[in-house]
Design an enzyme around this catalytic site. Structure first.
Site, PDB file in Angstrom:
ATOM      1  N   SER A  34      58.843  47.270  81.450  1.00  0.00           N
ATOM      2  CA  SER A  34      57.703  48.165  81.414  1.00  0.00           C
ATOM      3  C   SER A  34      58.151  49.572  81.830  1.00  0.00           C
ATOM      4  O   SER A  34      59.066  50.119  81.223  1.00  0.00           O
ATOM      5  CB  SER A  34      56.590  47.615  82.310  1.00  0.00           C
ATOM      6  N   ASP A  89      51.692  42.306  72.973  1.00  0.00           N
ATOM      7  CA  ASP A  89      51.589  43.230  74.104  1.00  0.00           C
ATOM      8  C   ASP A  89      51.070  44.560  73.602  1.00  0.00           C
ATOM      9  O   ASP A  89      51.698  45.186  72.743  1.00  0.00           O
ATOM     10  CB  ASP A  89      52.968  43.393  74.741  1.00  0.00           C
ATOM     11  N   HIS A 136      53.834  41.014  77.454  1.00  0.00           N
ATOM     12  CA  HIS A 136      54.488  42.058  78.241  1.00  0.00           C
ATOM     13  C   HIS A 136      55.596  41.503  79.140  1.00  0.00           C
ATOM     14  O   HIS A 136      55.338  40.702  80.042  1.00  0.00           O
ATOM     15  CB  HIS A 136      53.430  42.755  79.096  1.00  0.00           C
TER      16      HIS A 136
END
Length: 500
Positions: A190, A433, A458
């Protein structure tokens, strides 16, 4: 805290973060976190015992890597942990797998991010996890209250300083262990995935390669590849694929919330309907709660539970009240996801260090223009950059820099730039995601590769292996390991040739 002035500033900052979330729907975007979904599904990870093989260290870190002012030489203690159980040692230049911490304390990271531990034995690698400055125990200025008191102390809190920290610690470790020729692979998810890719571009002499999981590096500065409504378009797609009737119910629910809220005692009715922890003061509180619930269930739509299906199962099942009551169906989805609780919406919570830290990062440089366009299952809410900058400036006293990320790291013409100047980066994404809408989804060169899965969510690939993992996830990880093995093999060949 010794100073009442600092105490009042700290309190003001907490109040500011809470008010930001309430007053600006587009300000509180879904967290860029690889571990949040794991903690939501497996909260026991937070209290999991630390492996006996992990050892904690503190590095005396420089506050400011880019200036020679006297205050730049101030130092703080930055935490990192290592596991040398599987390491082949410096004599054979065995690899180092380094996890670059993101916007959270390091505490639960080794337990949640299993990719390093699962593969250390395959690579005979040393494992390192490094905590991001201003989070956890890596706090400058002696205390969190001092560090977060104003823009002057927060000014050292940015991604460029963070990856310079990581470079300093990795080089320190290699020197300490006399592992000069050990290749380093940096890994992040991320926001941390963005850091990993940027680290490889800025410090290619420190890291041989990078695995950047779910890294939305294209979600900045009006990059043409990324429309502002991309995130919630994917959320909508996820829900519609799970259930057409669920999608339609959610789409209709916003006007129903507005209709009920406009009536006398309407907010009281909504408060009772959704079992709010405190009476609603506006319908936006409820809508914000629901919007983020849908966002997180899509973002972390992981096997074996698949939260989107859980929510839609509750909505379609309508186990409370009339089958025709739209808001009853929506509340059924809330209960299906969160389980039976005494209350759900607007619980009494203190702003966490993560929320406070991420608020600063979002205002200063992580200006990700997530808006909600027309044609989704949510109310339209376009991102307004001008009002965003004004709001951030009113809270912090300094304006946002929405163009800095693309200026410093690149972004526009990303394929051309990375093709010419980059190498050895894996951009991994799960197409369910919503943040994949800002990710690199196509190979850029022979060594800058996109590895994606249609059903992935994710940062799923860098979490620990589980017996319930589907075949497509197992295959994705094997591809990533094969690519990294190739990088390391080529490195060893080059090392041998140049040392002769």
């Amino acid at each position: 805290m010794n100073s009442p002035v600092i105490s009042s500033q700290w309190l003001r900052l907490i109040i500011m973060i809470v008010s930001m979330a309430v007053t600006a729907a587009h300000f509180k975007i879904p967290r860029l976190s690889p571990t949040l979904g794991t903690i939501l599904e497996q909260p026991e990870i937070l209290s999991a015992p630390v492996s006996e093989d992990l050892r904690t260290f503190y590095y005396t870190q420089t506050l400011d890597h880019f200036n020679y002012n006297p205050e730049s030489y101030t130092t703080f203690q930055q935490r990192y942990v290592m596991n040398s159980k599987y390491w082949g040692g410096a004599n054979v230049s065995a690899p180092i797998l380094a996890y670059l911490g993101a916007e959270s304390p390091l505490d639960g990271t080794p337990a949640a991010i299993g990719f390093l531990n699962d593969n250390a034995i395959r690579f005979k690698a040393l494992i390192v996890y490094i905590e991001h400055r201003y989070y956890g125990k890596s706090i400058p200025f002696g205390s969190r209250e001092e560090a977060f008191q104003n823009a002057s102390t927060l000014g050292y809190f940015n991604s460029a300083q963070a990856i310079a920290d990581y470079a300093a610690i990795i080089m320190h470790i290699k020197k300490k262990l006399q592992a000069r020729y050990s290749p380093v692979i940096v890994i992040g998810g991320s926001y941390g995935g963005m850091l990993a890719s940027w680290f490889r571009l800025k410090y290619p002499h420190v890291a041989l390669g990078a695995l950047a999981s779910s890294a939305p590096i294209l979600y900045f500065d009006e990059i043409p590849l990324q429309p502002e409504g991309g995130y919630y378009s994917v959320v909508t797609k996820d829900f519609r694929e799970a259930s057409e009737t669920c999608y339609q119910t959610i789409q209709k629910s916003w006007s129903e919330i507005n209709r009920v809220a406009s009536k006398p005692h309407g907010l009281s009715t909504l408060s009772k309907k959704f079992k709010t922890c405190y009476p609603l003061t506006s319908s936006s509180e409820l809508k914000s709660f629901l919007r983020l619930m849908y966002a997180y269930t899509a973002q972390y739509n992981r096997p074996p539970r698949y939260p989107v299906s859980v929510v839609c199962g509750g909505i379609d099942g309508a186990s409370f009240g009339s089958q025709d009551d739209i808001l009853t169906k929506i509340f059924s989805g809330v209960v299906a996801y969160y389980g039976n609780r005494s209350c759900y919406v607007n619980p009494e919570t203190n702003a966490s260090e993560i929320e406070i830290g991420w608020s600063w990062q979002r205002c200063s440089e992580m200006v990700i223009p997530i808006g909600i366009g027309n044609g989704t299952m949510l109310e339209a809410s376009p991102f307004n950059l001008t009002s965003f900058i004004k709001q951030c400036e009113s809270f912090y006293g300094v304006p946002s820099r929405p163009h800095w990320v693309t200026s410093y790291y690149g972004g526009h013409d990303i394929k051309l730039i990375l093709h010419r100047f980059g190498s050895n980066i894996i951009f991994s994404n799960g197409l369910r995601d919503p943040y994949s809408s800002g990710g690199v989804l196509e190979n850029i060169s022979n060594s800058i590769l996109a590895v994606s899965t249609v059903n992935g969510s994710h940062c799923l690939d860098i979490l620990g292996e589980r017996e319930t993992d589907p075949e497509w996830l197992i295959r994705q990880r094997k591809i990533e390991v094969k690519i990294i093995k190739g990088w390391i093999a080529n490195y060893y060949a080059d090392l041998k040739a140049f040392k002769q």
